[in-house]
Enzyme design. Sequence first.
Site, PDB file in Angstrom:
ATOM      1  N   ASP A  61      84.770 -39.728  77.928  1.00 19.58           N
ATOM      2  CA  ASP A  61      83.906 -41.084  79.150  1.00 19.58           C
ATOM      3  C   ASP A  61      82.574 -41.140  79.183  1.00 19.58           C
ATOM      4  OD1 ASP A  61      86.815 -41.192  80.680  1.00 19.58           O
ATOM      5  OD2 ASP A  61      86.670 -39.339  82.524  1.00 19.58           O
ATOM      6  N   LYS A 113      92.865 -34.201  85.196  1.00 18.18           N
ATOM      7  CA  LYS A 113      91.957 -34.248  84.464  1.00 18.18           C
ATOM      8  C   LYS A 113      91.418 -33.115  84.183  1.00 18.18           C
ATOM      9  CE  LYS A 113      89.947 -38.891  83.388  1.00 18.18           C
ATOM     10  NZ  LYS A 113      88.615 -39.774  83.370  1.00 18.18           N
TER      11      LYS A 113
END
Length: 277
Positions: free
Chosen positions: A107, A70
């Site tokens: 997220d 990520k």
Amino acid sequence: MSDKKIPLAGVIGHPIAHSRSPHLHGHWLKTHYIPGYYIPMDVTADDLPDVIRTLRKMGFVGVNITVPHKEKVMELADLVTDRASLIGAANTLIFRRDGKLHADNTDGYGFIQNLRQNAPTWNPKAGPAAVLGAGGAARAVIASLLEVGVPEIMIANRTRVRAEGLQSDFGNRLRVVDWVQAGNMMDVAATVVNTTSLGMVGKPELRVPLDGLRKGAVVTDLVYAPLQTRLLREAGEMGCVTVDGLGMLLHQAVPAFERWFGHRPEVDDATRAAVLA
Ligand code: ATR
């Protein structure tokens, strides 16, 4: 025969077998009658740049990025959204028609939408938030809590210096609390979030004293396996509103699915069941 392209997307991680995202996107593709595919891809850090280049050439519409890529994937993007740069990580890549690679992080969006859907009375401005943990997940949670107007965030992490790092990145609405004193945050917290891996299947339990928890506090856990963690069970017994972590996984996928496949998917009981199957 129609020459309309079949949209292709997927998720890249290492390992990837555990990912629930193929179940989730597969369910939405089916229920929306979209003739697309969403493929899990196990890719090492060394191979990541080549794989991204190849997927772009193959006409993929985008990919999700998960652990451990990520952060690293940000270097490969041409455009990075503000929220992804603030968090320092991306979970969604879009291969744009103009050839540019766009990186986003949904997220925090998923975290907030989960609370809004499952604790409709939740008011982020009602009081301070207590965040347990200071890893990548905590960064997304903190950025999103600040964005929706939480007045103060108390953060406790086993390794204090990591929490201090977040404080210097996110500013003076953050206050660092010693891990061994984490229970003290509960007296004032209106929102409590576990972002650590404690309580996950195969990990030790999270054992923060909850005695002081306010009755109306909203308590959520990013852990979703098991769905009912010790934190949520005890908080529920104390009269708090509890929200499990599965909804965050579902909601974070909504903007990507909509962007890639052109339909805004729903997050409902059938979606949860499809992911848990
Ligand atoms: P993620 O990106 O999912 O947040 P991470 O960066 O590895 O993953 O962070 C995991 C979090 O769980 C960290 O806050 C970690 O604490 P440390 O920073 O001290 O490592 C926390 N964590 C993991 N195992 C723990 C344990 N046994 N006790 C307390 N905290 C733990």
